[in-house]
Design an enzyme around this catalytic site. Structure first.
Site, PDB file in Angstrom:
ATOM      1  N   GLY A  26       1.236  -1.031  -0.227  1.00  0.00           N
ATOM      2  CA  GLY A  26       0.271  -0.085  -0.233  1.00  0.00           C
ATOM      3  C   GLY A  26       0.788   0.902   0.306  1.00  0.00           C
ATOM      4  N   HIS A 107       6.077   1.660  12.365  1.00  0.00           N
ATOM      5  CA  HIS A 107       5.399   1.499  13.482  1.00  0.00           C
ATOM      6  C   HIS A 107       4.900   1.360  14.572  1.00  0.00           C
ATOM      7  CE1 HIS A 107       2.181   4.587  15.654  1.00  0.00           C
ATOM      8  NE2 HIS A 107       1.298   3.670  15.730  1.00  0.00           N
ATOM      9  N   GLY A 133       3.975   7.368   2.164  1.00  0.00           N
ATOM     10  CA  GLY A 133       4.406   6.216   0.821  1.00  0.00           C
ATOM     11  C   GLY A 133       4.835   7.405  -0.053  1.00  0.00           C
ATOM     12  N   GLU A 194      -1.155  12.842  16.472  1.00  0.00           N
ATOM     13  CA  GLU A 194      -2.137  12.802  15.707  1.00  0.00           C
ATOM     14  C   GLU A 194      -3.459  12.865  16.454  1.00  0.00           C
ATOM     15  OE1 GLU A 194      -1.012   8.995  13.761  1.00  0.00           O
ATOM     16  OE2 GLU A 194      -2.082   7.680  14.932  1.00  0.00           O
ATOM     17  N   GLU A 226     -13.891  30.539   6.120  1.00  0.00           N
ATOM     18  CA  GLU A 226     -12.687  31.251   6.832  1.00  0.00           C
ATOM     19  C   GLU A 226     -12.471  30.238   7.988  1.00  0.00           C
ATOM     20  OE1 GLU A 226     -11.736  34.122   6.559  1.00  0.00           O
ATOM     21  OE2 GLU A 226     -13.298  35.260   5.508  1.00  0.00           O
ATOM     22  N   GLU A 230      -9.126  27.715   4.677  1.00  0.00           N
ATOM     23  CA  GLU A 230      -8.087  29.007   4.677  1.00  0.00           C
ATOM     24  C   GLU A 230      -7.142  28.332   5.517  1.00  0.00           C
ATOM     25  OE1 GLU A 230      -8.456  33.117   5.126  1.00  0.00           O
ATOM     26  OE2 GLU A 230     -10.050  33.135   3.492  1.00  0.00           O
ATOM     27  N   SER A 251      -1.970  39.654   7.797  1.00  0.00           N
ATOM     28  CA  SER A 251      -1.771  40.993   8.194  1.00  0.00           C
ATOM     29  C   SER A 251      -1.887  41.205   9.553  1.00  0.00           C
ATOM     30  CB  SER A 251      -3.402  41.506   8.207  1.00  0.00           C
ATOM     31  OG  SER A 251      -3.930  40.783   8.794  1.00  0.00           O
TER      32      SER A 251
HETATM   33  P1  NDP Z   1      -1.879   0.289   3.535  1.00  0.00           P
HETATM   34  O1  NDP Z   1      -3.514   0.920   3.578  1.00  0.00           O
HETATM   35  O2  NDP Z   1      -2.123   2.037   2.884  1.00  0.00           O
HETATM   36  O3  NDP Z   1      -1.152   0.453   2.999  1.00  0.00           O
HETATM   37  C1  NDP Z   1      -2.041  -1.858   3.646  1.00  0.00           C
HETATM   38  C2  NDP Z   1      -1.337  -2.651   2.951  1.00  0.00           C
HETATM   39  O4  NDP Z   1      -1.896  -4.050   3.529  1.00  0.00           O
HETATM   40  C3  NDP Z   1      -2.305  -3.100   1.109  1.00  0.00           C
HETATM   41  O5  NDP Z   1      -0.879  -3.196   0.166  1.00  0.00           O
HETATM   42  C4  NDP Z   1      -3.068  -4.530   1.666  1.00  0.00           C
HETATM   43  O6  NDP Z   1      -3.811  -4.682   0.008  1.00  0.00           O
HETATM   44  C5  NDP Z   1      -2.836  -5.059   2.408  1.00  0.00           C
HETATM   45  N1  NDP Z   1      -3.814  -5.974   3.238  1.00  0.00           N
HETATM   46  C6  NDP Z   1      -4.662  -5.279   3.988  1.00  0.00           C
HETATM   47  N2  NDP Z   1      -4.974  -6.888   4.771  1.00  0.00           N
HETATM   48  C7  NDP Z   1      -4.484  -7.315   4.514  1.00  0.00           C
HETATM   49  C8  NDP Z   1      -4.476  -9.078   4.713  1.00  0.00           C
HETATM   50  N3  NDP Z   1      -4.595  -9.322   5.063  1.00  0.00           N
HETATM   51  N4  NDP Z   1      -3.502  -9.681   4.158  1.00  0.00           N
HETATM   52  C9  NDP Z   1      -2.461  -9.329   3.117  1.00  0.00           C
HETATM   53  N5  NDP Z   1      -2.409  -8.364   3.214  1.00  0.00           N
HETATM   54  C10 NDP Z   1      -3.003  -7.681   3.773  1.00  0.00           C
HETATM   55  O7  NDP Z   1      -1.192   0.856   5.179  1.00  0.00           O
HETATM   56  P2  NDP Z   1      -0.153   1.824   5.187  1.00  0.00           P
HETATM   57  O8  NDP Z   1       1.397   1.658   4.136  1.00  0.00           O
HETATM   58  O9  NDP Z   1      -0.828   3.646   5.116  1.00  0.00           O
HETATM   59  O10 NDP Z   1       0.499   1.166   6.640  1.00  0.00           O
HETATM   60  C11 NDP Z   1       1.513   0.713   7.032  1.00  0.00           C
HETATM   61  C12 NDP Z   1       2.169   0.394   7.720  1.00  0.00           C
HETATM   62  O11 NDP Z   1       3.170   1.410   7.572  1.00  0.00           O
HETATM   63  C13 NDP Z   1       1.821   1.116   9.359  1.00  0.00           C
HETATM   64  O12 NDP Z   1       2.195   0.463  10.607  1.00  0.00           O
HETATM   65  C14 NDP Z   1       1.787   2.299   9.501  1.00  0.00           C
HETATM   66  O13 NDP Z   1       1.170   2.577  11.206  1.00  0.00           O
HETATM   67  C15 NDP Z   1       2.823   2.827   8.763  1.00  0.00           C
HETATM   68  N6  NDP Z   1       3.198   4.168   8.818  1.00  0.00           N
HETATM   69  C16 NDP Z   1       2.309   4.504   7.506  1.00  0.00           C
HETATM   70  C17 NDP Z   1       2.748   5.398   7.390  1.00  0.00           C
HETATM   71  C18 NDP Z   1       1.604   6.495   6.136  1.00  0.00           C
HETATM   72  O14 NDP Z   1       1.930   7.629   6.041  1.00  0.00           O
HETATM   73  N7  NDP Z   1       0.828   5.867   5.923  1.00  0.00           N
HETATM   74  C19 NDP Z   1       3.678   6.341   7.547  1.00  0.00           C
HETATM   75  C20 NDP Z   1       4.500   5.863   8.177  1.00  0.00           C
HETATM   76  C21 NDP Z   1       4.405   4.762   8.753  1.00  0.00           C
HETATM   77  P3  NDP Z   1      -4.817  -4.370  -0.289  1.00  0.00           P
HETATM   78  O15 NDP Z   1      -4.803  -4.047  -1.705  1.00  0.00           O
HETATM   79  O16 NDP Z   1      -5.075  -6.211  -0.438  1.00  0.00           O
HETATM   80  O17 NDP Z   1      -5.698  -4.306   0.890  1.00  0.00           O
HETATM   81 MG    MG Z   2      -0.190   7.180  12.687  1.00  0.00          MG
HETATM   82 MG    MG Z   3      -9.840  36.327   6.545  1.00  0.00          MG
END
Ligand code: NDP
Ligand code: MG
Ligand code: MG
Length: 331
Positions: A26, A107, A133, A194, A226, A230, A251
């Site tokens: 992802g 994380h 990402g 967050e 507002e 912004e 301002s």
């Molecule tokens: P995403 O939701 O973008 O991606 C998750 C991935 O896991 C997808 O490819 C999804 O595939 C897959 N997935 C979900 N369920 C399953 C399953 N049951 N079996 C196999 N694959 C599965 O997650 P993020 O990349 O945002 O987050 C991943 C980690 O990174 C987390 O720990 C997050 O806290 C950390 N993190 C995230 C940041 C961010 O900005 N996004 C920043 C820093 C850290 P499918 O398409 O099949 O659902």
């Molecule tokens: Mg977080």
């Molecule tokens: Mg204003």
């Protein structure tokens, strides 16, 4: 003092030649996998069938089930949604880790709150880019990088720190700088940021401002502009140059009002509530609520999501953004 590592502080690229399984493709997964591969690492993808698997194949990766990829690899990077990691780890990863392997996260949540209890004979560390990402990938391709955090939770091989730095270099992080932390610090500060400020704090501050204007008889459309629209201008200025650049750009009326009225809104009471939020993060109450609700089909999560969607600001915003085609709503 904060400890920062750059390219030249990675003395030994210990993960070169090892097989790295990126689990999940992802937001983070696609960026880690591609950056590591471009830096000469041996990367495979572990993922279920579906959209992410198709994306990984289109990007020319060898794609396996989570279990098979974990079995083949020396290094298993878990980039699944935080709430699914515990179940998938138990079912598909745990039994496929061998002594001396590395179990890696972006994380600290599941390790810090004991959802995942790793065997004693594997290295456990985290490498967390401080950005989404697509930015991790884009900056890498452009020749720079997003700064990262790293932390070692368990050092079974005596090389966990070198392995973590080698991974951080692989994703590009050491070009920008990699800051050393702990699982506890990364997890608790991430959740606090967050909840209290970035997401929870901002949305509720905006809604309270919107409601205050609308209840006083002003048009909701003006209130939206507002207090929500912004906000981006202000946040962009703070991102570029901190509070100072923002205050230099607005301002004098706005700056004077900032000093006079800001402390009347964000009072010491608000800070006391922030401390309560932090306490619930530190003692595990927040994590327990999130995990319990997930086990209950996220009933409460879905109820709150529906309730927030029903707020007047949603409807007004949808209408106004249609008047501004220059805003890319699908970005
Ligand atoms: P995403 O939701 O973008 O991606 C998750 C991935 O896991 C997808 O490819 C999804 O595939 C897959 N997935 C979900 N369920 C399953 C399953 N049951 N079996 C196999 N694959 C599965 O997650 P993020 O990349 O945002 O987050 C991943 C980690 O990174 C987390 O720990 C997050 O806290 C950390 N993190 C995230 C940041 C961010 O900005 N996004 C920043 C820093 C850290 P499918 O398409 O099949 O659902
Ligand atoms: Mg977080
Ligand atoms: Mg204003």
């Amino acid at each position: 003092m904060v400890k920062v590592y750059y390219d030249d502080s990675v003395k030994e690229d210990t993960l070169k030649g090892k097989k790295i399984a990126v689990i999940g493709y992802g937001s983070q997964g696609h960026a880690h996998a591609q950056n590591l591969r471009d830096n000469g690492h041996d990367v495979i993808i572990g993922i279920r069938a579906g959209k992410s698997a198709d994306n990984a194949k289109a990007d020319q990766f060898d794609v396996f089930s989570v279990a098979e990829a974990s079995k083949q690899a020396d290094v298993v990077m878990v980039l699944l949604p935080d709430e699914n990691q515990g179940t998938i780890y138990e079912a598909e990863i745990k039994d496929n880790l061998e002594a001396g392997n590395s179990l890696v996260f972006a994380h600290g949540f599941n390790i810090h709150y004991d959802v995942i209890k790793p065997a004693a004979d594997v290295d456990v560390f985290l490498v967390a880019p401080k950005g989404p990402g697509h930015l991790v990938r884009r900056t890498f391709v452009e020749g720079s990088a997003v700064p990262c955090l790293f932390a070692v939770y368990q050092d079974a091989t005596g090389e966990a720190t070198q392995n973590a730095l080698s991974y951080a270099k692989g994703v590009g992080g050491t070009r920008a700088g990699v800051i050393e932390t702990t699982f506890k610090e990364e997890t608790e500060t991430d959740l606090f940021g967050e909840q209290a400020v970035l997401c929870g704090g901002t949305t509720h501050l905006v809604q309270a401002g919107f409601e205050t204007l609308v209840e006083a008889g002003y048009q909701p459309e003006l209130a939206y502009f507002e207090v929500l629209h912004e906000l981006k201008l202000i946040v962009d200025l703070m991102y570029e140059g901190g509070m100072e650049k923002m205050r230099n750009s607005i301002s004098n009326t706005a700056e004077y009002g900032d000093y006079v009225s800001g402390p009347r809104v964000v009072t010491s009471d608000v800070k006391a509530h922030m401390k309560d939020v932090l306490t619930d993060i530190q003692n595990g109450n927040f994590a327990k609520g999130f995990i319990d609700d997930n086990n209950n089909g996220f009933k409460e999560f879905h109820r709150m999501r529906a309730e927030q969607k029903g707020h007047q600001i949603t409807e007004v915003g949808n209408k106004l953004r249609d008047m501004m085609p220059f805003i890319d709503q699908n970005k």
